[in-house]
Scaffold this active site. Structure first.
Site, PDB file in Angstrom:
ATOM      1  N   LYS A  93      34.095  80.462  31.800  1.00  0.00           N
ATOM      2  CA  LYS A  93      34.866  81.710  31.649  1.00  0.00           C
ATOM      3  C   LYS A  93      35.971  81.644  32.702  1.00  0.00           C
ATOM      4  CE  LYS A  93      35.549  85.754  29.752  1.00  0.00           C
ATOM      5  NZ  LYS A  93      35.946  85.946  28.326  1.00  0.00           N
ATOM      6  N   ASP A  96      21.515  80.449  28.608  1.00  0.00           N
ATOM      7  CA  ASP A  96      20.383  81.259  28.136  1.00  0.00           C
ATOM      8  C   ASP A  96      20.784  81.955  26.833  1.00  0.00           C
ATOM      9  OD1 ASP A  96      17.884  82.659  28.240  1.00  0.00           O
ATOM     10  OD2 ASP A  96      18.982  84.415  28.954  1.00  0.00           O
ATOM     11  N   TYR A 137      21.871  83.484  37.872  1.00  0.00           N
ATOM     12  CA  TYR A 137      20.439  83.750  38.064  1.00  0.00           C
ATOM     13  C   TYR A 137      20.017  83.653  39.530  1.00  0.00           C
ATOM     14  CZ  TYR A 137      18.760  83.771  33.191  1.00  0.00           C
ATOM     15  OH  TYR A 137      18.482  84.078  31.891  1.00  0.00           O
ATOM     16  N   ASP A 167      19.737  80.888  22.641  1.00  0.00           N
ATOM     17  CA  ASP A 167      19.061  81.799  21.703  1.00  0.00           C
ATOM     18  C   ASP A 167      19.878  81.915  20.421  1.00  0.00           C
ATOM     19  OD1 ASP A 167      16.951  82.436  23.479  1.00  0.00           O
ATOM     20  OD2 ASP A 167      16.939  84.520  22.786  1.00  0.00           O
ATOM     21  N   ASP A 204      32.886  83.298  25.336  1.00  0.00           N
ATOM     22  CA  ASP A 204      32.942  84.220  24.188  1.00  0.00           C
ATOM     23  C   ASP A 204      33.353  83.467  22.926  1.00  0.00           C
ATOM     24  OD1 ASP A 204      35.411  83.859  25.411  1.00  0.00           O
ATOM     25  OD2 ASP A 204      36.084  85.928  25.149  1.00  0.00           O
TER      26      ASP A 204
HETATM   27  C1  IPM Z   1      14.531  81.268  28.736  1.00  0.00           C
HETATM   28  C2  IPM Z   1      14.024  82.653  29.019  1.00  0.00           C
HETATM   29  C3  IPM Z   1      13.954  82.865  30.519  1.00  0.00           C
HETATM   30  C4  IPM Z   1      15.353  82.726  31.078  1.00  0.00           C
HETATM   31  C5  IPM Z   1      13.316  84.187  30.946  1.00  0.00           C
HETATM   32  C6  IPM Z   1      11.951  84.375  30.359  1.00  0.00           C
HETATM   33  C7  IPM Z   1      13.282  84.342  32.439  1.00  0.00           C
HETATM   34  O1  IPM Z   1      14.803  83.592  28.392  1.00  0.00           O
HETATM   35  O2  IPM Z   1      13.912  80.294  29.207  1.00  0.00           O
HETATM   36  O3  IPM Z   1      15.534  81.142  28.037  1.00  0.00           O
HETATM   37  O4  IPM Z   1      16.116  83.699  31.089  1.00  0.00           O
HETATM   38  O5  IPM Z   1      15.694  81.638  31.511  1.00  0.00           O
HETATM   39 MG    MG Z   2      16.276  82.764  27.075  1.00  0.00          MG
END
Ligand code: IPM
Ligand code: MG
Length: 347
Positions: free
Chosen positions: A175, A231, A124, A235, A207
């Site tokens: 990785k 990230d 990032y 999710d 992975d």
């Molecule tokens: C998160 C979100 C953020 C990230 C975005 C909104 C920039 O997806 O906090 O997980 O990628 O960190």
């Molecule tokens: Mg996110």
């Protein structure tokens, strides 16, 4: 956030600690007002506070703004400026929601894992990054995945410390079979491990980690990982719990003079598809508030109470649309907030 505010007001009436709040703009709202997703004043207030509770930042309205002032730049900026290198994303399956997951109940029931995402480095933030046009007219887009030893060391150390307070298992996700930065990541994690002989350390390629998270998530206790890997994996982990609307997070900085910068936010974003309909699940935000009470405000008793209220409301069958199941009571965002307030009186 509206529901979290009601709970803060309730806590101020019902506990001996008073939470003094202030508000500031970030992301899209700040762009509208100041043409800047992270105004100076917001950052100043955030740094001065004991803790920051953050809602969400974006939406289709700001899809076309310049890259450097897009809403996300505000979020990445506040994380970087406050030095919030550690992002704790717990994925806990409440018994009541074990059937709300898209995975089989026996795979997720009782799950309690913690993803510790490195938040101010990695892909990032690495430089160089950009989009160029080469002399022959083709375009080149690029980012850099880089880490320094102190950056890896501090996140690894925190990972081990958290593992010591939990199940004493730490899985480092990298990785290292492809990326030099991740070879070094693994080497540095192994060095830190020497200080934590009681913690069982394992390594997985990202992975494989993604696959293991949906195959058998209960094998994990604490996972530490690179910013973008974290990230994605968080999710993924959210769906184990039934919904992205259930996952809170805490982002912490280093402790300086007894104070640790801290920001709490749901893992989910602004969910433009349901925005304004009053059906969003406020529990990720409410659980983020609970983490704030516990980690920043020394209000562990109130934090437990709030978590118990969430459990109670779920056991009473209240469900927002994202976690709705047959036979349950479907409620709106504010009705869920009200139900939590009512439960707080009872737990
Ligand atoms: C998160 C979100 C953020 C990230 C975005 C909104 C920039 O997806 O906090 O997980 O990628 O960190
Ligand atoms: Mg996110």
């Amino acid at each position: 956030m509206a529901e979290a505010k009601k709970i803060i007001a309730w806590l101020n009436k019902n506990s001996s600690t008073q939470i003094v709040t202030d508000e500031a703009l970030i992301g899209g709202a700040a762009i509208d007002e100041h043409n800047n997703p992270l105004p100076e004043e917001t950052l100043k207030k955030a740094k001065a506070a004991d803790a920051v509770l953050l809602a969400c930042i974006g939406g289709p309205k700001w899809d076309k703004v310049a890259f450097d002032i897009r809403p996300e730049a505000g979020l990445l900026g506040i994380r970087k400026e406050m030095g919030l290198f550690a992002n704790l994303r717990p994925a806990i399956v409440f018994d009541e929601l074990a059937e709300a997951s898209t995975l089989k109940k026996e795979v997720v029931a009782g799950l309690d894992i913690l993803i510790l995402r490195e938040l101010t480095g990695g892909l990032y933030f690495g430089k160089p990054a950009g989009i160029d046009t080469l002399p022959d007219g083709t375009r080149r887009g690029y980012n850099t995945l880089e880490y320094t030893t102190p950056e890896i060391e501090r996140i690894a150390r925190l990972g081990f410390e958290l593992a010591m307070k939990r199940g004493k298992k730490l899985c480092s996700v990298d990785k290292a079979n492809v990326l030099q930065s991740m070879i070094m990541w693994r080497e540095e994690v192994v060095k830190v491990a020497k200080d934590f002989p009681e913690v069982e350390l394992s390594h997985l390629y990202v992975d494989n980690a993604a696959m293991q998270l949906v195959r058998n998530p209960k094998q994990f206790d604490v996972m530490i990982t690179e910013n973008m890997f974290g990230d994605i994996l968080s999710d993924c982990a959210s769906m184990l719990t039934g919904s992205l609307g259930m996952l809170p997070s805490a982002s912490l900085g280093a402790e300086v003079d007894g104070k640790r910068m801290a920001l709490y936010e749901p893992v989910h974003g602004s969910a433009p598809d349901i925005a304004g309909k009053g059906i969003a699940n406020p529990l990720a935000m409410i659980l983020s508030l609970s983490m704030m009470l516990k980690y920043s405000l020394d209000m562990g008793v109130e934090a437990d109470k709030l978590e118990n209220a969430v459990k109670k409301v779920l056991s009473q069958g209240y469900r927002t649309a994202d976690i709705m199941q047959d036979g349950m009571k479907k409620v709106s965002t504010s009705e869920m907030g009200e139900a939590i307030l009512k439960a707080l009186e009872e737990v």
